[in-house]
Design a protein around this motif. Structure first.
Motif, PDB file in Angstrom:
ATOM      1  N   VAL A 119     -10.482   1.569   0.672  1.00 42.09           N
ATOM      2  CA  VAL A 119      -9.643   0.394   0.939  1.00 42.09           C
ATOM      3  C   VAL A 119      -8.606   0.713   2.012  1.00 42.09           C
ATOM      4  O   VAL A 119      -8.404  -0.066   2.950  1.00 42.09           O
ATOM      5  N   ILE A 120      -7.959   1.868   1.902  1.00 39.01           N
ATOM      6  CA  ILE A 120      -6.948   2.236   2.898  1.00 39.01           C
ATOM      7  C   ILE A 120      -7.585   2.380   4.281  1.00 39.01           C
ATOM      8  O   ILE A 120      -7.014   1.921   5.280  1.00 39.01           O
ATOM      9  N   ALA A 121      -8.760   2.958   4.353  1.00 35.92           N
ATOM     10  CA  ALA A 121      -9.448   3.093   5.650  1.00 35.92           C
ATOM     11  C   ALA A 121      -9.776   1.722   6.236  1.00 35.92           C
ATOM     12  O   ALA A 121      -9.620   1.495   7.442  1.00 35.92           O
ATOM     13  N   ARG A 122     -10.197   0.789   5.390  1.00 40.86           N
ATOM     14  CA  ARG A 122     -10.504  -0.564   5.887  1.00 40.86           C
ATOM     15  C   ARG A 122      -9.229  -1.283   6.339  1.00 40.86           C
ATOM     16  O   ARG A 122      -9.227  -1.983   7.353  1.00 40.86           O
ATOM     17  N   ILE A 123      -8.134  -1.088   5.614  1.00 41.39           N
ATOM     18  CA  ILE A 123      -6.861  -1.685   6.037  1.00 41.39           C
ATOM     19  C   ILE A 123      -6.422  -1.087   7.364  1.00 41.39           C
ATOM     20  O   ILE A 123      -5.969  -1.810   8.263  1.00 41.39           O
TER      21      ILE A 123
ATOM     22  N   VAL B  48       0.874  -1.177   0.000  1.00 41.32           N
ATOM     23  CA  VAL B  48       0.000   0.000   0.000  1.00 41.32           C
ATOM     24  C   VAL B  48       0.914   1.231   0.000  1.00 41.32           C
ATOM     25  O   VAL B  48       0.978   1.998   0.946  1.00 41.32           O
ATOM     26  N   GLN B  49       1.616   1.364  -1.106  1.00 40.40           N
ATOM     27  CA  GLN B  49       2.637   2.391  -1.291  1.00 40.40           C
ATOM     28  C   GLN B  49       2.087   3.519  -2.167  1.00 40.40           C
ATOM     29  O   GLN B  49       1.169   3.300  -2.969  1.00 40.40           O
ATOM     30  N   ASN B  50       2.637   4.701  -2.009  1.00 36.37           N
ATOM     31  CA  ASN B  50       2.116   5.885  -2.706  1.00 36.37           C
ATOM     32  C   ASN B  50       1.882   5.659  -4.191  1.00 36.37           C
ATOM     33  O   ASN B  50       0.770   5.884  -4.688  1.00 36.37           O
ATOM     34  N   ASP B  51       2.888   5.223  -4.927  1.00 32.86           N
ATOM     35  CA  ASP B  51       2.714   5.041  -6.367  1.00 32.86           C
ATOM     36  C   ASP B  51       1.871   3.826  -6.718  1.00 32.86           C
ATOM     37  O   ASP B  51       1.194   3.822  -7.743  1.00 32.86           O
ATOM     38  N   VAL B  52       1.895   2.799  -5.898  1.00 35.97           N
ATOM     39  CA  VAL B  52       1.132   1.585  -6.189  1.00 35.97           C
ATOM     40  C   VAL B  52      -0.366   1.858  -6.135  1.00 35.97           C
ATOM     41  O   VAL B  52      -1.130   1.357  -6.962  1.00 35.97           O
ATOM     42  N   VAL B  53      -0.801   2.656  -5.186  1.00 34.92           N
ATOM     43  CA  VAL B  53      -2.245   2.893  -5.026  1.00 34.92           C
ATOM     44  C   VAL B  53      -2.691   4.270  -5.500  1.00 34.92           C
ATOM     45  O   VAL B  53      -3.846   4.651  -5.307  1.00 34.92           O
ATOM     46  N   ALA B  54      -1.819   5.018  -6.174  1.00 36.52           N
ATOM     47  CA  ALA B  54      -2.161   6.382  -6.591  1.00 36.52           C
ATOM     48  C   ALA B  54      -3.451   6.441  -7.403  1.00 36.52           C
ATOM     49  O   ALA B  54      -4.276   7.324  -7.206  1.00 36.52           O
ATOM     50  N   GLY B  55      -3.667   5.499  -8.297  1.00 42.31           N
ATOM     51  CA  GLY B  55      -4.875   5.493  -9.126  1.00 42.31           C
ATOM     52  C   GLY B  55      -5.774   4.312  -8.842  1.00 42.31           C
ATOM     53  O   GLY B  55      -6.578   3.917  -9.691  1.00 42.31           O
TER      54      GLY B  55
ATOM     55  N   LEU C 263      -8.528 -13.871   2.344  1.00 41.77           N
ATOM     56  CA  LEU C 263      -8.426 -12.617   1.604  1.00 41.77           C
ATOM     57  C   LEU C 263      -9.531 -11.696   2.107  1.00 41.77           C
ATOM     58  O   LEU C 263     -10.699 -12.100   2.161  1.00 41.77           O
ATOM     59  N   VAL C 264      -9.190 -10.488   2.490  1.00 34.95           N
ATOM     60  CA  VAL C 264     -10.199  -9.532   2.939  1.00 34.95           C
ATOM     61  C   VAL C 264     -10.774  -8.882   1.679  1.00 34.95           C
ATOM     62  O   VAL C 264     -10.137  -8.057   1.033  1.00 34.95           O
ATOM     63  N   GLY C 265     -11.986  -9.301   1.329  1.00 36.74           N
ATOM     64  CA  GLY C 265     -12.582  -8.999   0.034  1.00 36.74           C
ATOM     65  C   GLY C 265     -12.787  -7.534  -0.274  1.00 36.74           C
ATOM     66  O   GLY C 265     -12.792  -7.141  -1.449  1.00 36.74           O
ATOM     67  N   ASP C 266     -12.940  -6.709   0.746  1.00 35.23           N
ATOM     68  CA  ASP C 266     -13.130  -5.274   0.503  1.00 35.23           C
ATOM     69  C   ASP C 266     -11.910  -4.459   0.928  1.00 35.23           C
ATOM     70  O   ASP C 266     -11.988  -3.245   1.072  1.00 35.23           O
ATOM     71  N   ALA C 267     -10.778  -5.129   1.099  1.00 34.99           N
ATOM     72  CA  ALA C 267      -9.556  -4.437   1.526  1.00 34.99           C
ATOM     73  C   ALA C 267      -8.375  -4.769   0.616  1.00 34.99           C
ATOM     74  O   ALA C 267      -7.226  -4.826   1.050  1.00 34.99           O
ATOM     75  N   HIS C 268      -8.673  -5.004  -0.658  1.00 32.15           N
ATOM     76  CA  HIS C 268      -7.618  -5.099  -1.672  1.00 32.15           C
ATOM     77  C   HIS C 268      -8.104  -4.359  -2.906  1.00 32.15           C
ATOM     78  O   HIS C 268      -9.300  -4.200  -3.113  1.00 32.15           O
ATOM     79  N   THR C 269      -7.157  -3.866  -3.682  1.00 33.71           N
ATOM     80  CA  THR C 269      -7.518  -3.002  -4.802  1.00 33.71           C
ATOM     81  C   THR C 269      -6.501  -3.099  -5.927  1.00 33.71           C
ATOM     82  O   THR C 269      -5.413  -3.658  -5.757  1.00 33.71           O
ATOM     83  N   THR C 270      -6.885  -2.521  -7.055  1.00 35.75           N
ATOM     84  CA  THR C 270      -5.996  -2.424  -8.206  1.00 35.75           C
ATOM     85  C   THR C 270      -6.350  -1.174  -8.991  1.00 35.75           C
ATOM     86  O   THR C 270      -7.372  -0.544  -8.730  1.00 35.75           O
TER      87      THR C 270
END
Length: 187
Positions: free
Chosen positions: A31-35, A17-24, A133-140
């Motif tokens: 997702v970040i709030a749930r993590i 959950v790094q700045n450039d990885v999750v920027a878009g 896997l936390v279904g609402d706490a991963h993203t792309t």
């Protein structure tokens, strides 16, 4: 129920959950709030939180883009695993970190669903871990320009197929953040 003898504990593994990885990333802030909620609950339950941080030629170690988002703060006592491949176990000390804590069950959250999340959950499962896997706490992010489905579809598909994984002596599950129970005993 895992295949790792004597490893009865659970760990929360937060991936990339790094700045450039999750920027878009899709639903980035949610997702970040749930993590963050998962991290707080794991700490309250004395469940190890293991942070995984990717670097490569496009994500240079030490750069702003490489850093974890400011919303998530690792404690100095929490392990940090540096990786260069999608699977967080590949050429890292993640296995040793988990072993030192007696961990045989993982709760996984982070980014990118269709890359490092998938690689890591499969890598963990084949190595004998129970994997939730936390279904609402991963993203792309949106890779439709390259022929991929929309991010929400990638996430939904990953959640769908992961809940149906099966192998002798291991379990796979998908749960919502609200349903993660760090207090429940590991089977």
């Amino acid at each position: 129920m895992n295949n790792l003898s004597g490893r009865r504990h659970t760990a929360l593994v937060v991936i990339d959950v790094q700045n450039d990885v999750v920027a878009g990333a899709h639903d980035r802030d949610g997702v970040i709030a749930r993590i963050a909620s998962l991290v707080d609950r794991a700490r309250t339950s004395d469940v190890p939180v293991v942070w995984v941080q990717h670097s490569d030629e496009g994500l240079v170690r030490g750069s702003h883009g490489w850093e974890y988002v400011p919303d998530l703060q690792r404690l100095d006592t929490e392990p940090l695993v540096h990786k260069q491949y999608g699977d967080s176990f590949e050429d890292t000390d993640l296995g040793q970190v988990l072993s030192s804590h007696g961990v045989g069950a993982l709760v996984v959250a982070g980014a990118q669903t269709d890359a490092c999340i998938r690689s890591t959950i499969h890598g963990a499962f084949t190595r004998g871990y129970d994997v939730t896997l936390v279904g609402d706490a991963h993203t792309t992010d949106d890779r439709t320009a390259y022929g991929a489905p929309a991010p929400a579809e990638v996430i939904a598909h990953t959640n769908l197929y992961w809940q149906r994984q099966a192998a002798p002596g291991r379990s796979a599950a998908v749960v919502a953040t609200a349903d993660v129970d760090f207090e429940a005993p590991t089977p």
